[in-house]
Design a protein around this motif. Structure first.
Motif, PDB file in Angstrom:
ATOM      1  N   LEU A 150       0.829  -1.203   0.000  1.00 14.13           N
ATOM      2  CA  LEU A 150       0.000   0.000   0.000  1.00 14.13           C
ATOM      3  C   LEU A 150       0.869   1.260   0.000  1.00 14.13           C
ATOM      4  N   CYS A 151       1.924   1.266   0.775  1.00 12.97           N
ATOM      5  CA  CYS A 151       2.811   2.442   0.803  1.00 12.97           C
ATOM      6  C   CYS A 151       3.543   2.597  -0.523  1.00 12.97           C
ATOM      7  N   ASP A 152       3.954   1.468  -1.126  1.00 15.80           N
ATOM      8  CA  ASP A 152       4.621   1.535  -2.423  1.00 15.80           C
ATOM      9  C   ASP A 152       3.657   2.028  -3.498  1.00 15.80           C
ATOM     10  N   HIS A 161       1.725   6.149  -7.250  1.00 13.85           N
ATOM     11  CA  HIS A 161       0.516   6.710  -7.852  1.00 13.85           C
ATOM     12  C   HIS A 161      -0.056   7.912  -7.118  1.00 13.85           C
ATOM     13  N   GLY A 162       0.387   8.164  -5.887  1.00  5.58           N
ATOM     14  CA  GLY A 162      -0.229   9.248  -5.126  1.00  5.58           C
ATOM     15  C   GLY A 162       0.737  10.223  -4.506  1.00  5.58           C
ATOM     16  N   VAL A 195      -4.014   4.171   5.040  1.00  6.41           N
ATOM     17  CA  VAL A 195      -2.856   4.710   4.323  1.00  6.41           C
ATOM     18  C   VAL A 195      -3.354   5.833   3.426  1.00  6.41           C
ATOM     19  N   ASP A 196      -2.966   7.082   3.748  1.00 17.01           N
ATOM     20  CA  ASP A 196      -3.393   8.259   2.989  1.00 17.01           C
ATOM     21  C   ASP A 196      -2.277   8.714   2.074  1.00 17.01           C
ATOM     22  N   ASP A 197      -2.660   9.137   0.861  1.00 20.68           N
ATOM     23  CA  ASP A 197      -1.677   9.730  -0.044  1.00 20.68           C
ATOM     24  C   ASP A 197      -2.153  11.111  -0.468  1.00 20.68           C
ATOM     25  N   ALA A 198      -1.282  11.821  -1.188  1.00 19.22           N
ATOM     26  CA  ALA A 198      -1.581  13.187  -1.618  1.00 19.22           C
ATOM     27  C   ALA A 198      -1.824  13.263  -3.111  1.00 19.22           C
ATOM     28  N   GLY A 199      -2.239  12.141  -3.709  1.00 23.50           N
ATOM     29  CA  GLY A 199      -2.441  12.113  -5.148  1.00 23.50           C
ATOM     30  C   GLY A 199      -3.809  12.605  -5.563  1.00 23.50           C
ATOM     31  N   PRO A 200      -4.194  12.322  -6.809  1.00 22.30           N
ATOM     32  CA  PRO A 200      -5.487  12.787  -7.329  1.00 22.30           C
ATOM     33  C   PRO A 200      -6.677  11.977  -6.836  1.00 22.30           C
ATOM     34  N   ALA A 245      -2.099   4.959 -14.215  1.00 25.48           N
ATOM     35  CA  ALA A 245      -1.406   5.668 -15.276  1.00 25.48           C
ATOM     36  C   ALA A 245      -0.617   6.853 -14.759  1.00 25.48           C
ATOM     37  N   ARG A 246      -0.671   7.171 -13.456  1.00 28.01           N
ATOM     38  CA  ARG A 246       0.036   8.318 -12.904  1.00 28.01           C
ATOM     39  C   ARG A 246       1.062   7.851 -11.886  1.00 28.01           C
ATOM     40  N   SER A 247       2.139   8.554 -11.817  1.00 33.20           N
ATOM     41  CA  SER A 247       3.187   8.267 -10.835  1.00 33.20           C
ATOM     42  C   SER A 247       3.549   9.552 -10.154  1.00 33.20           C
ATOM     43  N   GLY A 248       3.211   9.636  -8.861  1.00 27.92           N
ATOM     44  CA  GLY A 248       3.508  10.860  -8.134  1.00 27.92           C
ATOM     45  C   GLY A 248       2.734  12.018  -8.688  1.00 27.92           C
ATOM     46  N   LEU A 249       3.394  13.130  -8.877  1.00 22.10           N
ATOM     47  CA  LEU A 249       2.729  14.346  -9.328  1.00 22.10           C
ATOM     48  C   LEU A 249       3.130  14.728 -10.737  1.00 22.10           C
ATOM     49  N   ASN A 250       4.009  13.962 -11.369  1.00 22.22           N
ATOM     50  CA  ASN A 250       4.501  14.355 -12.671  1.00 22.22           C
ATOM     51  C   ASN A 250       3.733  13.735 -13.816  1.00 22.22           C
TER      52      ASN A 250
END
Length: 460
Positions: A359-361, A366-367, A386-391, A409-414
């Motif tokens: 989940l963290c990975d 993605h987030g 597990v909270d992330d800062a993604g979309p 289809a997304r990795s991080g914020l880029n």
């Protein structure tokens, strides 16, 4: 009519059968009650009227003889003719009324009844005098128009008929209730194979391939259970065979993959000696080899989870210890929140560590990385959040993300492609289900996604 039909169809089949039984039973009981009421009331009233009429005829003859002799004992005779308590006898002679027994107003007797009797025809009629139901029998006693009237109380008969009506109504309602209960029991027994089939199919859908139907002796149900069990056994065997195949293939790939990883590492150490184009090719090859290696490891883990029975290595686990031991590389900037006291769950520690790591990975790929790890209690269960800062994850994809080879289809914020294997969350779902828990994704307050793993808490 259509709306009523839709409402009826929305009711469960078990209740529809029970209500149908109740309606039919009530209708039959009501028909029998009405028939019983008609026959009983008619018979008892007819018997009462015949007895009162015969007695009135005898009394009228005695009164006529007394009048013919001019006897002075007529009042005494009338008192003797009353017989039953609350019975009244009336004699109209020379236009005057003489009453014996219960005192009643002669004017309350129906004039129509008296007119028929005065014409020479015996007559009877049910009346209510002073609030008491009575049967009035009027007979002519002389040719001069003298009349004899006997008033017989119907109070006891009325009470008997009221009691009978109460018994019949209560019996009808009781029969309807028993019909509903009988329908419920019949429907439950008749639909129990369907319920067992639904439960078994649901367990198989959740990954329990050992689900089977109990073999019944009924001729109509035995083929269903046998066919379902045979299909389930074939499916379990096929899944086990595919899992063994995937495990064998993955195991065979580990050796050449290890060689490839070592070779790539050797090339990376000598990257400075390679041309720029060759160096970029080594970087791309290294990334793909690492992704391939992780896919092989995930496939081995999935096949191992299918082949090893659930519950083989369960022990009480402190969730606070689990989240505190997540590798720092996965949760470098995450906030740790643990409820006090931290809950204990019955789980396989290795699987639980892998669930949280995946989940963290996933949040990192993605987030934009995990921003919070929480251990809380939700709906009487222990939960890891597990909270992330993604979309975030769209509502229509929140179930699909836990399927195999479903990649974000997304990795991080880029916005770049993650390059994931598509097996991480599938492995999370498999491990959580094997531990008897649930996993889902929801919106995080403030934006982003929140993955939740809920397990049954055990007493500390």
């Amino acid at each position: 009519m259509t709306d009523l039909r839709r409402r009826w169809e929305s009711v469960s089949l078990r209740w529809r059968v029970a209500l149908a039984f109740g309606v039919v039973t009530t209708a039959v009981a009501a028909l029998l009650s009405v028939t019983t009421w008609q026959l009983a009331s008619t018979f008892m009233l007819d018997q009462r009227e015949r007895g009162a009429t015969n007695q009135a005829v005898v009394d009228a003859r005695l009164v006529a003889d007394s009048l013919g002799r001019g006897s002075a004992d007529l009042p005494t005779l009338l008192v003797g003719l009353t017989g039953e308590p609350r019975t009244a006898v009336l004699l109209r002679s020379d236009g005057r009324w003489t009453t014996a027994g219960r005192q009643v107003d002669a004017d309350g007797v129906s004039p129509a009844l008296l007119a028929v009797a005065a014409s020479g025809t015996p007559a009877r009629q049910r009346l209510v005098l002073d609030g008491t139901p009575v049967l009035a029998v009027a007979l002519p006693v002389t040719a001069d128009g003298d009349l004899f009237v006997r008033l017989v109380p119907l109070t006891e008969l009325d009470r008997t008929l009221r009691f009978l009506s109460i018994v019949l109504v209560a019996g009808t309602l009781l029969a309807g209730l028993l019909g509903v209960l009988l329908g419920w029991w019949t429907a439950r027994r008749a639909l129990s194979p369907l319920t067992e089939l639904t439960d078994a199919a649901g367990r198989m859908a959740e990954g329990d391939l050992s689900a089977r139907l109990p073999v019944r002796r009924e001729a109509d149900l035995a083929p269903l259970a046998s066919r379902f069990n045979a299909t389930a056994e074939a499916l379990e065997e096929r899944v086990q065979r595919d899992a063994r195949f995937a495990g064998d293939v993955s195991h065979e790939l580990r050796t050449p993959l290890t060689t490839m990883i070592n070779a790539v590492e050797v090339l990376r150490r000598r990257r400075a000696d390679l041309p720029e184009t060759a160096g970029r090719a080594v970087d791309l090859l290294g990334a793909d080899v690492q992704r391939f290696h992780r896919m092989v490891e995930d496939l081995l883990e999935i096949s191992r989870g299918i082949q090893v029975p659930d519950g083989h290595d369960l022990a009480p686990v402190d969730l606070a210890v689990v989240v505190e031991n997540v590798p720092t590389s996965l949760v470098a900037d995450a906030v740790l929140e643990v409820v006090d006291p931290p809950p204990l769950v019955l789980a396989d520690r290795r699987r639980l560590d892998q669930v949280l790591a995946n989940l963290c990975d996933n949040a990192r790929h993605h987030g934009g990385g995990a921003v919070r790890l929480g251990v809380v209690r939700r709906d009487a269960q222990a939960a890891i959040e597990v909270d992330d800062a993604g979309p975030g994850v769209p509502a229509d994809l929140r179930e699909r993300v836990f399927e195999r080879f479903t990649r974000g289809a997304r990795s991080g914020l880029n916005g770049a492609y993650s390059g994931g294997t598509g097996l991480g969350l599938a492995l999370v779902a498999q491990h959580v289900h094997s531990l008897g828990g649930r996993v889902w994704v929801e919106d995080r307050p403030g934006g982003g996604a929140r993955f939740v793993v809920a397990l049954e808490e055990v007493p500390s």
